[in-house]
Enzyme design. Structure first.
Site, PDB file in Angstrom:
ATOM      1  N   HIS A  74      -9.082   1.016  10.749  1.00  0.00           N
ATOM      2  CA  HIS A  74      -9.034   1.629  12.080  1.00  0.00           C
ATOM      3  C   HIS A  74      -7.867   2.599  12.231  1.00  0.00           C
ATOM      4  O   HIS A  74      -6.814   2.430  11.628  1.00  0.00           O
ATOM      5  CB  HIS A  74      -8.934   0.536  13.159  1.00  0.00           C
ATOM      6  CG  HIS A  74      -7.673  -0.253  13.048  1.00  0.00           C
ATOM      7  ND1 HIS A  74      -6.523   0.119  13.707  1.00  0.00           N
ATOM      8  CD2 HIS A  74      -7.365  -1.354  12.325  1.00  0.00           C
ATOM      9  CE1 HIS A  74      -5.561  -0.732  13.408  1.00  0.00           C
ATOM     10  NE2 HIS A  74      -6.051  -1.641  12.569  1.00  0.00           N
ATOM     11  N   HIS A  83      -8.537  13.013  -1.244  1.00  0.00           N
ATOM     12  CA  HIS A  83      -9.466  12.226  -2.069  1.00  0.00           C
ATOM     13  C   HIS A  83      -8.959  10.790  -2.104  1.00  0.00           C
ATOM     14  O   HIS A  83      -7.845  10.531  -2.554  1.00  0.00           O
ATOM     15  CB  HIS A  83      -9.506  12.804  -3.487  1.00  0.00           C
ATOM     16  CG  HIS A  83     -10.491  12.139  -4.384  1.00  0.00           C
ATOM     17  ND1 HIS A  83     -10.952  12.747  -5.523  1.00  0.00           N
ATOM     18  CD2 HIS A  83     -11.106  10.937  -4.349  1.00  0.00           C
ATOM     19  CE1 HIS A  83     -11.812  11.948  -6.140  1.00  0.00           C
ATOM     20  NE2 HIS A  83     -11.904  10.838  -5.436  1.00  0.00           N
TER      21      HIS A  83
END
Length: 152
Positions: A74, A83
């Site tokens: 979250h 990446h």
């Protein structure tokens, strides 16, 4: 109106291509087995691989790769061209700068800020903020050198 995704693993190359061919980035490509919260945002040109989890209130930038089995908890902010490698765990409230590579199986504890164009080594455990361009390895993660980024 053409759209495009650059599925190239090298973050600098992806950025180069996105600037060279400024077509509209297609909406994110999300594998059918990925679990993405409806309360998160994933911007165009990003690829979300199999078994990735993106939890609530996270924001993923343009032309990113969330690789196989990575977990984005979250309130995470991931900037463009980053990446996240297979099996990496990015816990709540983490910020990741443009072009950063988080290695396979790495873990980042809650609330950490990782700078731009950083390389986090595979299996590293990041417990404190990381400056721009740093290369960080180990448990706990430590800076071993700094990246030189083309066209910065």
């Amino acid at each position: 109106n053409e759209s495009i995704v650059f599925a190239v693993g090298n973050n600098q190359t992806r950025r180069f291509l996105a600037k060279k061919y400024p077509l509209s980035a297609t909406k994110a490509l999300v594998h059918a087995t990925a679990v993405v919260s409806q309360y998160s945002e994933i911007q165009g040109g990003t690829v979300v691989m199999a078994n990735v989890v993106v939890n609530s209130s996270s924001h993923i930038g343009k032309h990113c790769i969330l690789n196989t089995g990575s977990i984005i908890e979250h309130d995470v902010q991931i900037s463009d061209f980053a990446h996240i490698s297979p099996g990496a765990v990015i816990t709540g409230g983490v910020e990741i700068g443009e072009g950063t590579q988080v290695g396979a199986g790495a873990s980042v504890i809650p609330g950490v800020k990782i700078g731009r164009w950083v390389t986090i080594g595979a299996g590293s455990v990041i417990i404190e903020d990381v400056p721009d361009y740093a290369v960080v390895v180990g448990n706990p993660g430590r800076v071993i050198k700094y990246n030189k980024i083309k066209n910065e």
